[in-house]
Design a protein around this motif. Sequence first.
Motif, PDB file in Angstrom:
ATOM      1  N   GLY A 400       0.827  -1.211   0.000  1.00 45.29           N
ATOM      2  CA  GLY A 400       0.000   0.000   0.000  1.00 45.29           C
ATOM      3  C   GLY A 400       0.857   1.255   0.000  1.00 45.29           C
ATOM      4  N   ASN A 401       1.909   1.219   0.782  1.00 49.02           N
ATOM      5  CA  ASN A 401       2.747   2.411   0.907  1.00 49.02           C
ATOM      6  C   ASN A 401       3.491   2.726  -0.385  1.00 49.02           C
ATOM      7  OD1 ASN A 401       4.025   4.560   2.350  1.00 49.02           O
ATOM      8  ND2 ASN A 401       5.866   3.296   2.418  1.00 49.02           N
ATOM      9  N   ASN A 404       1.030   4.403  -2.611  1.00 53.18           N
ATOM     10  CA  ASN A 404       0.689   5.725  -2.115  1.00 53.18           C
ATOM     11  C   ASN A 404       1.804   6.743  -2.390  1.00 53.18           C
ATOM     12  OD1 ASN A 404      -1.096   7.511  -0.679  1.00 53.18           O
ATOM     13  ND2 ASN A 404       0.373   7.410   1.015  1.00 53.18           N
ATOM     14  N   ARG A 405       3.050   6.316  -2.122  1.00 54.17           N
ATOM     15  CA  ARG A 405       4.118   7.298  -2.332  1.00 54.17           C
ATOM     16  C   ARG A 405       4.329   7.573  -3.816  1.00 54.17           C
ATOM     17  NH1 ARG A 405       9.494   3.910  -0.452  1.00 54.17           N
ATOM     18  NH2 ARG A 405      10.400   5.971  -0.310  1.00 54.17           N
ATOM     19  N   PRO A 561      -4.358  10.148  -4.662  1.00 53.71           N
ATOM     20  CA  PRO A 561      -4.249   8.838  -4.021  1.00 53.71           C
ATOM     21  C   PRO A 561      -5.260   8.668  -2.898  1.00 53.71           C
ATOM     22  CG  PRO A 561      -2.503  10.273  -3.282  1.00 53.71           C
ATOM     23  CD  PRO A 561      -3.228  11.018  -4.362  1.00 53.71           C
ATOM     24  N   GLU A 562      -5.565   7.444  -2.713  1.00 54.47           N
ATOM     25  CA  GLU A 562      -6.537   7.080  -1.685  1.00 54.47           C
ATOM     26  C   GLU A 562      -5.894   5.870  -1.016  1.00 54.47           C
ATOM     27  OE1 GLU A 562     -10.737   4.774  -2.047  1.00 54.47           O
ATOM     28  OE2 GLU A 562     -10.207   6.137  -3.675  1.00 54.47           O
ATOM     29  N   LEU A 563      -5.964   5.795   0.294  1.00 57.62           N
ATOM     30  CA  LEU A 563      -5.293   4.672   0.963  1.00 57.62           C
ATOM     31  C   LEU A 563      -6.010   3.363   0.642  1.00 57.62           C
ATOM     32  CD1 LEU A 563      -4.427   6.227   4.433  1.00 57.62           C
ATOM     33  CD2 LEU A 563      -3.005   6.043   2.381  1.00 57.62           C
TER      34      LEU A 563
END
Length: 737
Positions: A400-401, A404-405, A561-563
């Motif tokens: 996920g990270n 996201n980044r 972005p959306e988590l």
Amino acid sequence: MTDPKRYLITSALPYANGPKHIGHLAGAYLPADIYVRYLRALKKDVLYVCGSDEHGAAITMQALKEKTTPQAIVDKYHAMLKSNMADLGISFDIYHRTSSPIHHETAQEFFTMLNDNGDLEQKESEQFFDEEAQSFLADRYITGTCPICGYVGAFGDQCEKCGTSLSPEQLVNPRSTLSGITPIKKVTTHWYLPLNKHEAFLRQWILEDHKEDWKVNVVGQCKGWIEMGLQPRAVTRDLDWGIKVPRQDAEGKVLYVWFDAPIGYISATKQWAIDNDKDWKPYWYNADTKLVHFIGKDNIVFHAIIFPVMLKLHGNILPDNVPSNEFMNLEGDKMSTSRGWSIEMEDYINDFVKKENGGDQMVDALRYYLTAIAPETKDSEFTWKGFQDAVNSELVAVFGNFINRAFVLMHKLCGGKVPKFHNEIMDDADKQMLEEIKITKQKIAQNIEVYKFRDALAEVIDLARKGNKYMQDKEPWIVAKKVSPNPSEGGEYDPNAQNIIDNCLHICLQLTANLAIFINPFLPNAARRLCVMMKTVDKMLDWENAGSAKLLSVGYSLRPPELLFKKIEDSEVSEQVEKLKIKSEAIKMENSKKDGGQQKTDETSKINGDTKVSEAQVPPLEKFREAIKSEIQFDDFAKIDLKVGTILSAEKVAKADKLLKLEIDLGFEKRTVVSGIALHFSPEDILGKQVVVVANLAPRKMRGIESNGMILMAEDAEGKLKFVAPDAVVNNGSGVS
RNA sequence: GUCGGGGUAGCUCAGCUGGUUAGAGCAUCGGAUUCAUAACCCGAAGGUCGGCAGUUCAAGUCUGCUUCCCGAUACCA
């Protein structure tokens, strides 16, 4: 099978007698769903069928317990299972049920065809019968005291207290759960599937043809069964809940649940074909169909031995593989719904998926952890802490990270659009990263194709990890300082800086799109949300697109972005652990209350003196009365040929603690007889003894030795055996009548 | 009882036909970093491979015995 034309995938039919837990999910449903979603992404012709198994004695038992009808029970649990599976993203093409008319017809046709072809045998046997209810009793319907641990509420097939598997004969003071009276034994006729006739086929098909591609536990267990000597298996039962045996002379008989249940795969296929205006037959008759049964380890012999024999006799194709998983334990103990030590799918859905902070992503979180710890080669263990760790530090922190980044940086440094890729400054790190995507595609595919879903999923996460490292090495957020340097910080302008940033993020975004394709079979909700973020259509998720560095067009603007996943808080998992303990304690209390009640009646009877017979004690005369069998005619008796013979030799049978192999002299010939008396007599004690032998009994193999006849024995109340013999020596071969 | 599977770092698991210092992820500790969900990245520490014996120049890997866990289950005509 190389290049099958179509795939037919099944998951074991869940038994509709109660909720099902996440161990079931991890064993037979999730792996199949991953496989199916992968095949669909490959645009294969794939059909995934399943349904509720709604027959058998345990359903009627549950109905008694819930004080309702069997139909009400299956209606309730079928609906629950169907919606649970859908909520957890298990993408059956059809979730059918065995109480449906089309299934009854299909199963009856199946039976009739086998019977008409002479593939079934009819035999008489003795079963327990409840005279008051006028009904034969399934093993489950008989309760009594366990001979091993003394538990009063043991069932005829198993003691729930000590776990020993039993036969109803072993119960002390057996009683019918229908009327409470002591059941008698009565002769009944049943149809049998003579597995023994198919040993050669099974040996070749499993032990030779599939010894390489089937899992070791599957082949191993089948080998054990075959070596032990296959026995005919009853396919009918005296019961009123189930599929009627389609014969006039079979009143009151139904197909045994194990016989009808797997046929449910076929009837589900038929129903699907009707609903979708398709032809079901190629899926079950054409040799270019690849049939795969996903099951748990308790189901191996049914799907690898018994059902294949049925399919072969019926003219259907055979399974190409039977991927069987081991079991998943929970917080240090076996998962068990009846003991309350379980996480029911229903409960997980209520606690995580339906809550405002949960939703689809929590479906994926569960799917992630269950796949990551799937019991593919040995039993595994679900812990809430493990769940939290896996989700937080792998799914969230790595996968996920990374995404996201990549998105955040793209919006900050590239204006929210997919940046251009500048070939002229492409370096080794870029090439390496792009190459890794292709390698990963191969690895995932290879693993999925051999049913190694845990490894396949780890490859996806590992690719995201490589993405993180790539980004770390390129550090575009540092390079950005050279695009518009702040003189006070002494930054230097670099005309190439933006191009370097563009290349890095271009690759990171293409990688993100690839990750969406890779994660799709495992975590379909995450894949779909990624498509939304990237503003691509679902078609992008087709497997053929994986490996490409051109999934997202240059200049295309992407959403903010959306988590994808949220972290799981300590409080959430500690609540669950607490809940688990409370649930199992509550059930333990309830059970001990029952126990207590029974023990009380015992005590009461003792206090009242010996005038009343305690329930736990065996009334010996009663026991003998039970043993009186149904009446026979003289002709029936005359069929039995009894002869006197002398024991010439006796030896223990290897690997059997109760069997002796005897040579018996019948005067006119010598016979080998295998007798189960080793616990009562040692071989040397019985040499030269005269015995009465049933001389015309059909031969039967025991432990691989053919026994030709049986020796008459008398059994006293304590179970001690004595020979039945003439009171003076007579000639060997003398008749007895 | 018998048959099958399994017992490898704190946890979850890899280790094909025996071969140099037994691997991965997580957890732990240390470092670096700040674009990111206090996330990422780098590094360290962690195992007498259930136990005992044997075969071999060499065994987690082969053999025998033994112990524990899970599953399937007889025979007793």
